[in-house]
Design a protein around this motif. Structure first.
Motif, short mmCIF file in Angstrom:
data_model
loop_
_atom_site.label_atom_id
_atom_site.label_comp_id
_atom_site.label_asym_id
_atom_site.label_seq_id
_atom_site.Cartn_x
_atom_site.Cartn_y
_atom_site.Cartn_z
N ARG A 37 24.71 27.97 4.25
CA ARG A 37 23.74 27.70 3.09
C ARG A 37 24.17 26.82 2.07
NH1 ARG A 37 22.95 32.59 -1.28
NH2 ARG A 37 25.13 31.97 -1.49
N ASP A 120 16.31 30.36 1.79
CA ASP A 120 15.83 31.52 1.75
C ASP A 120 16.32 32.42 2.71
OD1 ASP A 120 14.74 31.25 -0.84
OD2 ASP A 120 12.70 31.08 0.14
N TYR A 122 18.92 31.93 5.06
CA TYR A 122 20.47 32.42 4.57
C TYR A 122 20.81 33.34 3.46
CZ TYR A 122 22.04 29.33 8.37
OH TYR A 122 22.38 28.72 9.69
N THR A 123 20.05 33.35 2.40
CA THR A 123 20.14 34.02 1.23
C THR A 123 20.11 35.51 1.61
OG1 THR A 123 19.89 32.24 -0.17
CG2 THR A 123 19.56 34.48 -1.23
N HIS A 124 18.92 35.76 2.37
CA HIS A 124 18.66 36.96 3.19
C HIS A 124 19.67 37.40 3.93
CE1 HIS A 124 14.64 36.25 1.16
NE2 HIS A 124 14.64 37.66 1.03
#
Length: 148
Positions: A37, A120, A122-124
């Motif tokens: 990320r 997004d 990778y954030t999840h």
């Protein structure tokens, strides 16, 4: 008495397995996802900088310029760009494509949207891994308390 000792030993084995799972699988996955990320954030910043530079060139009507170019190891050389209306953009895998300013801006907008989606995702993924770690640690705490 022997039954209680066997149960305690079984719980200790489960605790050890949970700890190993967190240390050998979840934590490295988390570190990798964060690094991926961060790489995407860096790419996003690079494209944002390029977009701003192109917009400044357009706004100021700059068609030629002189610049200092980093040759590597912080060694710079003066370069002259006779025609700034066409630029080469790194599109990935070491390939560069010559674009007009408008073509470059269109490419950047598509690339920015893709990067935002990947960030997004990778954030999840990071949130999911952190939740898994928390869940395993909570289960581990419960098992550890039960073994006392």
């Amino acid at each position: 008495m022997a039954m209680a000792a066997a149960e305690a030993r079984l719980r200790q084995e489960k605790v050890k397995k949970f700890e190993d799972f967190v240390d050998r699988r979840l934590k490295p996955d988390l570190v990798n996802a964060i690094a991926q990320r961060d790489n995407l954030f860096q790419q996003q910043k690079t494209f944002l900088d390029l977009k701003k530079n192109i917009e400044n060139l357009e706004k100021n009507g700059v068609t030629s310029m002189r610049s200092m170019v980093n040759l590597g190891s912080e060694v710079y050389m003066q370069a002259e760009v006779p025609d700034t209306r066409h630029i080469f953009v790194d599109i990935g895998l070491g390939f560069h494509v010559e674009f007009t300013w408008q073509e470059a801006l269109q490419f950047i907008s598509v690339r920015e949207a893709r990067l935002a989606r990947q960030i997004d995702e990778y954030t999840h993924l990071i949130a999911s891994i952190k939740a898994q770690i928390k869940m395993v640690c909570t289960m581990n705490s419960v098992l550890h308390l039960c073994s006392r």
